[in-house]
Design a protein around this motif. Structure first.
Motif, PDB file in Angstrom:
ATOM      1  N   GLN A  66       0.823  -1.214   0.000  1.00 55.91           N
ATOM      2  CA  GLN A  66       0.000   0.000   0.000  1.00 55.91           C
ATOM      3  C   GLN A  66       0.859   1.266   0.000  1.00 55.91           C
ATOM      4  OE1 GLN A  66      -2.519  -0.636   3.412  1.00 55.91           O
ATOM      5  NE2 GLN A  66      -3.882  -1.989   2.264  1.00 55.91           N
ATOM      6  N   VAL A  67       1.806   1.318  -0.932  1.00 53.36           N
ATOM      7  CA  VAL A  67       2.697   2.471  -0.985  1.00 53.36           C
ATOM      8  C   VAL A  67       1.972   3.752  -1.384  1.00 53.36           C
ATOM      9  CG1 VAL A  67       4.799   1.134  -1.386  1.00 53.36           C
ATOM     10  CG2 VAL A  67       3.488   1.968  -3.325  1.00 53.36           C
ATOM     11  N   GLY A  68       0.853   3.643  -2.091  1.00 52.91           N
ATOM     12  CA  GLY A  68       0.093   4.846  -2.453  1.00 52.91           C
ATOM     13  C   GLY A  68      -0.390   5.590  -1.218  1.00 52.91           C
ATOM     14  N   SER A  69      -0.931   4.855  -0.258  1.00 51.48           N
ATOM     15  CA  SER A  69      -1.378   5.473   0.999  1.00 51.48           C
ATOM     16  C   SER A  69      -0.195   6.038   1.764  1.00 51.48           C
ATOM     17  CB  SER A  69      -2.095   4.442   1.872  1.00 51.48           C
ATOM     18  OG  SER A  69      -3.247   3.979   1.232  1.00 51.48           O
ATOM     19  N   PHE A  70       0.913   5.321   1.752  1.00 53.89           N
ATOM     20  CA  PHE A  70       2.126   5.788   2.429  1.00 53.89           C
ATOM     21  C   PHE A  70       2.594   7.103   1.818  1.00 53.89           C
ATOM     22  CE2 PHE A  70       6.769   6.014   2.520  1.00 53.89           C
ATOM     23  CZ  PHE A  70       7.014   5.962   3.889  1.00 53.89           C
ATOM     24  N   MET A  71       2.627   7.165   0.477  1.00 56.06           N
ATOM     25  CA  MET A  71       3.058   8.394  -0.190  1.00 56.06           C
ATOM     26  C   MET A  71       2.144   9.563   0.158  1.00 56.06           C
ATOM     27  SD  MET A  71       4.347   7.476  -4.008  1.00 56.06           S
ATOM     28  CE  MET A  71       4.165   5.767  -4.442  1.00 56.06           C
ATOM     29  N   ALA A  72       0.844   9.312   0.176  1.00 55.79           N
ATOM     30  CA  ALA A  72      -0.114  10.379   0.490  1.00 55.79           C
ATOM     31  C   ALA A  72       0.139  10.955   1.876  1.00 55.79           C
ATOM     32  CB  ALA A  72      -1.539   9.847   0.388  1.00 55.79           C
ATOM     33  N   VAL A  73       0.390  10.095   2.843  1.00 57.91           N
ATOM     34  CA  VAL A  73       0.654  10.558   4.213  1.00 57.91           C
ATOM     35  C   VAL A  73       1.980  11.303   4.281  1.00 57.91           C
ATOM     36  CG1 VAL A  73       1.168   9.785   6.570  1.00 57.91           C
ATOM     37  CG2 VAL A  73      -0.760   8.801   5.329  1.00 57.91           C
ATOM     38  N   MET A  74       3.011  10.749   3.675  1.00 58.98           N
ATOM     39  CA  MET A  74       4.339  11.376   3.742  1.00 58.98           C
ATOM     40  C   MET A  74       4.345  12.741   3.060  1.00 58.98           C
ATOM     41  SD  MET A  74       6.418   9.541   5.516  1.00 58.98           S
ATOM     42  CE  MET A  74       8.045  10.080   5.038  1.00 58.98           C
ATOM     43  N   VAL A  75       3.726  12.837   1.897  1.00 56.59           N
ATOM     44  CA  VAL A  75       3.713  14.119   1.188  1.00 56.59           C
ATOM     45  C   VAL A  75       2.954  15.164   1.996  1.00 56.59           C
ATOM     46  CG1 VAL A  75       2.885  15.323  -0.882  1.00 56.59           C
ATOM     47  CG2 VAL A  75       4.048  13.126  -1.093  1.00 56.59           C
ATOM     48  N   GLN A  76       1.816  14.791   2.563  1.00 54.90           N
ATOM     49  CA  GLN A  76       1.043  15.764   3.330  1.00 54.90           C
ATOM     50  C   GLN A  76       1.734  16.142   4.634  1.00 54.90           C
ATOM     51  OE1 GLN A  76      -3.185  15.322   3.921  1.00 54.90           O
ATOM     52  NE2 GLN A  76      -3.051  16.296   5.894  1.00 54.90           N
ATOM     53  N   ASP A  77       2.253  15.157   5.350  1.00 51.71           N
ATOM     54  CA  ASP A  77       2.768  15.418   6.692  1.00 51.71           C
ATOM     55  C   ASP A  77       4.233  15.829   6.744  1.00 51.71           C
ATOM     56  OD1 ASP A  77       0.249  14.703   7.498  1.00 51.71           O
ATOM     57  OD2 ASP A  77       0.833  12.768   8.350  1.00 51.71           O
ATOM     58  N   CYS A  78       5.034  15.479   5.745  1.00 50.32           N
ATOM     59  CA  CYS A  78       6.479  15.682   5.849  1.00 50.32           C
ATOM     60  C   CYS A  78       7.075  16.613   4.798  1.00 50.32           C
ATOM     61  CB  CYS A  78       7.197  14.332   5.779  1.00 50.32           C
ATOM     62  SG  CYS A  78       6.689  13.193   7.072  1.00 50.32           S
ATOM     63  N   TYR A  79       6.384  16.854   3.715  1.00 50.93           N
ATOM     64  CA  TYR A  79       6.937  17.688   2.648  1.00 50.93           C
ATOM     65  C   TYR A  79       6.567  19.148   2.857  1.00 50.93           C
ATOM     66  CZ  TYR A  79       8.426  13.848  -0.406  1.00 50.93           C
ATOM     67  OH  TYR A  79       9.067  12.778  -0.951  1.00 50.93           O
ATOM     68  N   LYS A  80       7.463  20.041   2.418  1.00 40.67           N
ATOM     69  CA  LYS A  80       7.168  21.471   2.417  1.00 40.67           C
ATOM     70  C   LYS A  80       6.101  21.744   1.362  1.00 40.67           C
ATOM     71  CE  LYS A  80      11.550  22.326   1.802  1.00 40.67           C
ATOM     72  NZ  LYS A  80      12.771  23.034   1.438  1.00 40.67           N
ATOM     73  N   LYS A  81       5.415  22.865   1.494  1.00 44.45           N
ATOM     74  CA  LYS A  81       4.343  23.225   0.551  1.00 44.45           C
ATOM     75  C   LYS A  81       4.833  23.208  -0.899  1.00 44.45           C
ATOM     76  CE  LYS A  81       0.810  24.186   3.243  1.00 44.45           C
ATOM     77  NZ  LYS A  81      -0.133  23.127   3.432  1.00 44.45           N
ATOM     78  N   GLU A  82       6.045  23.727  -1.136  1.00 45.67           N
ATOM     79  CA  GLU A  82       6.570  23.762  -2.499  1.00 45.67           C
ATOM     80  C   GLU A  82       6.736  22.344  -3.047  1.00 45.67           C
ATOM     81  OE1 GLU A  82       8.991  25.268   0.066  1.00 45.67           O
ATOM     82  OE2 GLU A  82       7.347  26.700   0.133  1.00 45.67           O
ATOM     83  N   ASP A  83       7.271  21.448  -2.223  1.00 46.34           N
ATOM     84  CA  ASP A  83       7.464  20.065  -2.655  1.00 46.34           C
ATOM     85  C   ASP A  83       6.129  19.342  -2.830  1.00 46.34           C
ATOM     86  OD1 ASP A  83      10.231  20.295  -2.756  1.00 46.34           O
ATOM     87  OD2 ASP A  83      10.486  19.678  -0.675  1.00 46.34           O
ATOM     88  N   GLN A  84       5.151  19.675  -1.995  1.00 49.64           N
ATOM     89  CA  GLN A  84       3.816  19.095  -2.165  1.00 49.64           C
ATOM     90  C   GLN A  84       3.248  19.476  -3.528  1.00 49.64           C
ATOM     91  OE1 GLN A  84       1.527  20.607   1.147  1.00 49.64           O
ATOM     92  NE2 GLN A  84       2.326  19.073   2.570  1.00 49.64           N
ATOM     93  N   GLN A  85       3.425  20.743  -3.897  1.00 51.29           N
ATOM     94  CA  GLN A  85       2.913  21.204  -5.185  1.00 51.29           C
ATOM     95  C   GLN A  85       3.635  20.523  -6.347  1.00 51.29           C
ATOM     96  OE1 GLN A  85       0.098  22.885  -5.422  1.00 51.29           O
ATOM     97  NE2 GLN A  85       0.114  22.745  -3.194  1.00 51.29           N
ATOM     98  N   VAL A  86       4.959  20.345  -6.221  1.00 50.17           N
ATOM     99  CA  VAL A  86       5.723  19.655  -7.254  1.00 50.17           C
ATOM    100  C   VAL A  86       5.209  18.219  -7.400  1.00 50.17           C
ATOM    101  CG1 VAL A  86       8.016  18.714  -7.820  1.00 50.17           C
ATOM    102  CG2 VAL A  86       7.798  21.066  -7.024  1.00 50.17           C
ATOM    103  N   PHE A  87       4.969  17.553  -6.271  1.00 51.26           N
ATOM    104  CA  PHE A  87       4.501  16.173  -6.296  1.00 51.26           C
ATOM    105  C   PHE A  87       3.114  16.077  -6.935  1.00 51.26           C
ATOM    106  CE2 PHE A  87       2.846  12.191  -4.714  1.00 51.26           C
ATOM    107  CZ  PHE A  87       3.954  11.368  -4.695  1.00 51.26           C
ATOM    108  N   LEU A  88       2.195  16.937  -6.519  1.00 50.74           N
ATOM    109  CA  LEU A  88       0.833  16.912  -7.075  1.00 50.74           C
ATOM    110  C   LEU A  88       0.832  17.250  -8.566  1.00 50.74           C
ATOM    111  CD1 LEU A  88      -1.123  18.557  -4.134  1.00 50.74           C
ATOM    112  CD2 LEU A  88      -1.295  16.189  -4.906  1.00 50.74           C
ATOM    113  N   LYS A  89       1.622  18.247  -8.945  1.00 51.76           N
ATOM    114  CA  LYS A  89       1.730  18.588 -10.366  1.00 51.76           C
ATOM    115  C   LYS A  89       2.377  17.433 -11.132  1.00 51.76           C
ATOM    116  CE  LYS A  89       3.313  22.204 -13.451  1.00 51.76           C
ATOM    117  NZ  LYS A  89       4.241  23.309 -13.634  1.00 51.76           N
TER     118      LYS A  89
END
Length: 187
Positions: A66-89
């Motif tokens: 279930q790495v998709g769920s893991f990625m979702a949690v890590m990106v939201q909880d651990c990434y800076k806003k700029e990196d979150q935007q890069v990931f979502l884009k």
């Protein structure tokens, strides 16, 4: 009506109001949110990306962990806003790259086509890493690949099926014999 009946009636009214609002919100959104950034469709998409990076072989693949769920949690909880935007884009860019190269979306591609596309993106991210300045963000595919590996090998599935795992390790042996093909140890 006594006090208990009044409190029960108010409870029913308030509960109905809250449940009704949640039900309306759940029915109007196209895919339920997993967290503040990702919905279930995006998590399923990330599972497929992870499964392409670490497919099921003699050991379970990334989707089993279930790495998709893991990625979702890590990106939201651990990434800076700029990196979150890069990931979502990056999710959109991956889909666009698939449509451009394969003339179809990533999820409709065969496993071989997916692998070819991600191999191309991996070469692209390596080139990006060589030439990027320190303040520039990482390439989106690098983030996806790193999170897939981290999520898989720190999961129960990855630690026990892909790696050798001792829940209570014995003494330290710094000169343990290694035979070609042995699995690495999980810590």
């Amino acid at each position: 009506m006594n006090r208990r009946e009044a409190i029960a009636a108010v409870g029913w009214l308030m509960g109905g109001t809250i449940l009704g609002a949640d039900l309306i919100v759940a029915c109007t959104s196209k895919a339920p949110k997993v967290n503040g950034l990702f919905d279930q469709d995006q998590v399923a998409y990330l599972d497929e990306v992870g499964e392409t990076i670490l497919p099921t072989t003699s050991t379970p693949g990334a989707k089993a962990a279930q790495v998709g769920s893991f990625m979702a949690v890590m990106v939201q909880d651990c990434y800076k806003k700029e990196d979150q935007q890069v990931f979502l884009k990056g999710l959109q860019q991956l889909e666009e790259a698939s449509k451009k190269k394969l003339n179809k979306g990533f999820l409709k591609a065969t496993p071989q086509e997916r692998t070819a596309l991600l191999t191309q993106l991996d070469a692209e991210q390596k080139e990006h890493q060589k030439n990027k300045k320190e303040e520039e963000p990482n390439h989106y595919f690098r983030m996806m690949k790193e999170l897939t590996l981290l999520g898989y090998f720190t999961s129960e599935v990855g630690a026990t099926k892909a790696l050798r795992y001792l829940p209570v390790p014995g003494r330290y042996d710094g000169c343990m014999p290694y035979k070609k093909g042995d699995r690495a140890w999980a810590i």
